[in-house]
Write an enzyme that holds these catalytic residues in place. Sequence first.
Site, PDB file in Angstrom:
ATOM      1  N   ARG A   1      -1.099  -1.913   4.174  1.00  0.00           N
ATOM      2  CA  ARG A   1      -1.613  -0.642   4.668  1.00  0.00           C
ATOM      3  C   ARG A   1      -1.605  -0.659   6.199  1.00  0.00           C
ATOM      4  O   ARG A   1      -1.869  -1.696   6.833  1.00  0.00           O
ATOM      5  CB  ARG A   1      -3.045  -0.388   4.189  1.00  0.00           C
ATOM      6  CG  ARG A   1      -3.158   0.071   2.734  1.00  0.00           C
ATOM      7  CD  ARG A   1      -2.550   1.442   2.495  1.00  0.00           C
ATOM      8  NE  ARG A   1      -2.733   1.939   1.135  1.00  0.00           N
ATOM      9  CZ  ARG A   1      -1.859   1.786   0.132  1.00  0.00           C
ATOM     10  NH1 ARG A   1      -0.714   1.139   0.312  1.00  0.00           N
ATOM     11  NH2 ARG A   1      -2.116   2.307  -1.057  1.00  0.00           N
TER      12      ARG A   1
ATOM     13  N   GLU B   1       2.451   9.417  10.727  1.00  0.00           N
ATOM     14  CA  GLU B   1       3.587   9.048  11.568  1.00  0.00           C
ATOM     15  C   GLU B   1       3.273   7.721  12.234  1.00  0.00           C
ATOM     16  O   GLU B   1       2.123   7.456  12.578  1.00  0.00           O
ATOM     17  CB  GLU B   1       3.760  10.092  12.690  1.00  0.00           C
ATOM     18  CG  GLU B   1       3.961  11.517  12.214  1.00  0.00           C
ATOM     19  CD  GLU B   1       5.348  11.725  11.663  1.00  0.00           C
ATOM     20  OE1 GLU B   1       6.267  11.032  12.138  1.00  0.00           O
ATOM     21  OE2 GLU B   1       5.504  12.563  10.765  1.00  0.00           O
TER      22      GLU B   1
ATOM     23  N   HIS C   1       6.647   3.970   3.698  1.00  0.00           N
ATOM     24  CA  HIS C   1       5.839   3.594   2.525  1.00  0.00           C
ATOM     25  C   HIS C   1       6.725   3.680   1.269  1.00  0.00           C
ATOM     26  O   HIS C   1       6.444   4.434   0.336  1.00  0.00           O
ATOM     27  CB  HIS C   1       4.603   4.486   2.382  1.00  0.00           C
ATOM     28  CG  HIS C   1       3.522   3.862   1.540  1.00  0.00           C
ATOM     29  ND1 HIS C   1       2.208   3.873   1.886  1.00  0.00           N
ATOM     30  CD2 HIS C   1       3.575   3.181   0.353  1.00  0.00           C
ATOM     31  CE1 HIS C   1       1.483   3.241   0.963  1.00  0.00           C
ATOM     32  NE2 HIS C   1       2.294   2.815   0.013  1.00  0.00           N
TER      33      HIS C   1
HETATM   34  N1  LIG Z   1       4.085  -0.434   0.492  1.00  0.00           N
HETATM   35  C1  LIG Z   1       3.834  -0.056  -0.742  1.00  0.00           C
HETATM   36  O1  LIG Z   1       4.520   0.790  -1.308  1.00  0.00           O
HETATM   37  C2  LIG Z   1       2.701  -0.677  -1.481  1.00  0.00           C
HETATM   38  C3  LIG Z   1       1.617  -1.214  -0.836  1.00  0.00           C
HETATM   39  N2  LIG Z   1       0.638  -1.859  -1.536  1.00  0.00           N
HETATM   40  C4  LIG Z   1      -0.483  -2.486  -0.812  1.00  0.00           C
HETATM   41  O2  LIG Z   1      -0.475  -3.882  -1.081  1.00  0.00           O
HETATM   42  C5  LIG Z   1      -1.788  -4.332  -1.345  1.00  0.00           C
HETATM   43  C6  LIG Z   1      -1.760  -5.557  -2.233  1.00  0.00           C
HETATM   44  O3  LIG Z   1      -1.343  -5.208  -3.533  1.00  0.00           O
HETATM   45  P1  LIG Z   1      -1.452  -6.260  -4.746  1.00  0.00           P
HETATM   46  O4  LIG Z   1      -0.852  -7.552  -4.367  1.00  0.00           O
HETATM   47  O5  LIG Z   1      -0.964  -5.576  -5.956  1.00  0.00           O
HETATM   48  O6  LIG Z   1      -3.048  -6.419  -4.816  1.00  0.00           O
HETATM   49  P2  LIG Z   1      -3.887  -7.649  -5.358  1.00  0.00           P
HETATM   50  O7  LIG Z   1      -5.260  -7.131  -5.574  1.00  0.00           O
HETATM   51  O8  LIG Z   1      -3.187  -8.326  -6.485  1.00  0.00           O
HETATM   52  O9  LIG Z   1      -3.894  -8.674  -4.125  1.00  0.00           O
HETATM   53  C7  LIG Z   1      -4.646  -8.488  -2.965  1.00  0.00           C
HETATM   54  C8  LIG Z   1      -5.115  -9.858  -2.485  1.00  0.00           C
HETATM   55  O10 LIG Z   1      -5.761  -9.689  -1.231  1.00  0.00           O
HETATM   56  C9  LIG Z   1      -6.892 -10.548  -1.212  1.00  0.00           C
HETATM   57  N3  LIG Z   1      -7.854 -10.109  -0.215  1.00  0.00           N
HETATM   58  C10 LIG Z   1      -8.717  -9.069  -0.280  1.00  0.00           C
HETATM   59  N4  LIG Z   1      -9.452  -8.988   0.853  1.00  0.00           N
HETATM   60  C11 LIG Z   1      -9.024 -10.006   1.646  1.00  0.00           C
HETATM   61  C12 LIG Z   1      -9.400 -10.454   2.944  1.00  0.00           C
HETATM   62  N5  LIG Z   1     -10.343  -9.837   3.643  1.00  0.00           N
HETATM   63  N6  LIG Z   1      -8.761 -11.529   3.446  1.00  0.00           N
HETATM   64  C13 LIG Z   1      -7.815 -12.192   2.740  1.00  0.00           C
HETATM   65  N7  LIG Z   1      -7.422 -11.800   1.507  1.00  0.00           N
HETATM   66  C14 LIG Z   1      -8.012 -10.724   0.967  1.00  0.00           C
HETATM   67  C15 LIG Z   1      -7.439 -10.495  -2.643  1.00  0.00           C
HETATM   68  O11 LIG Z   1      -8.291 -11.602  -2.924  1.00  0.00           O
HETATM   69  C16 LIG Z   1      -6.144 -10.507  -3.444  1.00  0.00           C
HETATM   70  O12 LIG Z   1      -5.733 -11.821  -3.773  1.00  0.00           O
HETATM   71  C17 LIG Z   1      -2.489  -3.110  -1.959  1.00  0.00           C
HETATM   72  O13 LIG Z   1      -3.878  -3.149  -1.740  1.00  0.00           O
HETATM   73  C18 LIG Z   1      -1.835  -1.938  -1.266  1.00  0.00           C
HETATM   74  O14 LIG Z   1      -2.585  -1.571  -0.144  1.00  0.00           O
HETATM   75  C19 LIG Z   1       0.717  -1.997  -2.887  1.00  0.00           C
HETATM   76  C20 LIG Z   1       1.761  -1.461  -3.583  1.00  0.00           C
HETATM   77  C21 LIG Z   1       2.774  -0.643  -2.955  1.00  0.00           C
HETATM   78  O1  LIG Z   2       4.979   4.562  -3.680  1.00  0.00           O
HETATM   79  C1  LIG Z   2       4.103   5.402  -3.929  1.00  0.00           C
HETATM   80  O2  LIG Z   2       4.353   6.616  -4.037  1.00  0.00           O
HETATM   81  C2  LIG Z   2       2.743   4.976  -4.093  1.00  0.00           C
HETATM   82  O3  LIG Z   2       1.883   5.822  -4.212  1.00  0.00           O
HETATM   83  C3  LIG Z   2       2.404   3.523  -4.093  1.00  0.00           C
HETATM   84  O4  LIG Z   2       1.034   3.391  -3.876  1.00  0.00           O
HETATM   85  P1  LIG Z   2       0.396   2.016  -3.487  1.00  0.00           P
HETATM   86  O5  LIG Z   2       0.950   1.636  -2.163  1.00  0.00           O
HETATM   87  O6  LIG Z   2       0.727   1.054  -4.589  1.00  0.00           O
HETATM   88  O7  LIG Z   2      -1.067   2.289  -3.421  1.00  0.00           O
END
Ligand SMILES: NC(=O)C1=CN([C@@H]2O[C@H](COP(=O)(O)OP(=O)(O)OC[C@H]3O[C@@H](n4cnc5c(N)ncnc54)[C@H](O)[C@@H]3O)[C@@H](O)[C@H]2O)C=CC1
Ligand SMILES: O=C(O)C(=O)COP(=O)(O)O
Length: 319
Positions: free
Chosen positions: A239, A269, A285
Amino acid sequence: MSRKHTVFVTARSFGNADDQALTLLRDHGCNVMKLVATDTEPLTKQLEEKIGEADAIIAGLEPYTAELLAKATKLKVLSRYGVGYDAVDLEATRKQNIAVTITPGANSDSVADMAVSLMLSVARNIPIMDSTTRNGTPQRPSSVEMWRKTLGVIGTGRIGKGVIKRCLGFEMRVLCHDVYQDPELLTMKDVTYTDLETLISNSDFISIHTPLTPDTHNLFSSETFKKMKPRAILVNTARGGIIDERALYDALIAKQIGGAGLDVTSGDEPYEGLRHLPNCILTPHAGAATYEAGSKMSYLAAENVLAVLEGRECKNIVS
Ligand SMILES: NC(=O)C1=CN([C@@H]2O[C@H](COP(=O)(O)OP(=O)(O)OC[C@H]3O[C@@H](n4cnc5c(N)ncnc54)[C@H](O)[C@@H]3O)[C@@H](O)[C@H]2O)C=CC1
Ligand SMILES: O=C(O)C(=O)COP(=O)(O)O
């Protein structure tokens, strides 16, 4: 279901399983309404006007503020098409008894691929070489290799772990940081958990995979960049708010770090200065924008809606 439930679908793509997921909802007696943003009718405006009709929403990345949710008097479930829920006011959803669900794992491989793509693209200056080759003035800037370098992974959940597994193929040494240590990673050769400071100052590549929370907001500030290696490459597919983009811009200009690859930025942006830096790659994204992930996310988001509306157990509720 006794009454026909109205399900809004606002997800910006809803994947290539669109038909399958929509059919599933309709087969379960739901009235599905797709909200598509137009130039004159942005999504937020449409939601403000119509949210009172929805029993469920399959939600993209748009914000769900307390003010907007106050109008959602029938809403039972906010089903994220994705895994991040930082844009949802959880205090409001809890107060209104609205379940918030996510699609865990559905986009992990897609995002892990994206993170590695960004690492390689920044390291090898692919966009510069591509654009200069196209315009007839080919450039071959010196690049860095990934082979056997040190990778820092912040957040070793589903996506972070996927990145580690891919990068072990490059025989990288991996430094991890998380508030929770993954048992499988603990057994892996060349993978070590460490404190954030050690990870930041010793990594050649850093990839961020934590949620955006008050603890991770601006985790990368001007102080952080000063501690990084001068050729280090920072990749963020998590994020935008996790990196202070102005500080990143200053660090890139001052050559405190080598480059950055950002799939996410804090505003709609990216910070203006970053657009003009050749060693900063920007994508919109799009980490989850694969056929495979779209298909899994849309179907699981629909299943989550039905489980909540039909009073069945739903293991993907996060709040
Ligand atoms: N660019 C994109 O299209 C996407 C972005 N995302 C982002 O990626 C993130 C991670 O997704 P997943 O791996 O599926 O989630 P997940 O929940 O499996 O992994 C997140 C990890 O971060 C750790 N964590 C939480 N707070 C922390 C902190 N303060 N310091 C260190 N570690 C911490 C958790 O313990 C967990 O192991 C999501 O929260 C989302 O914001 C997810 C999917 C798509
Ligand atoms: O790719 C998209 O459209 C999403 O909404 C993915 O969302 P996420 O980053 O997994 O929270």
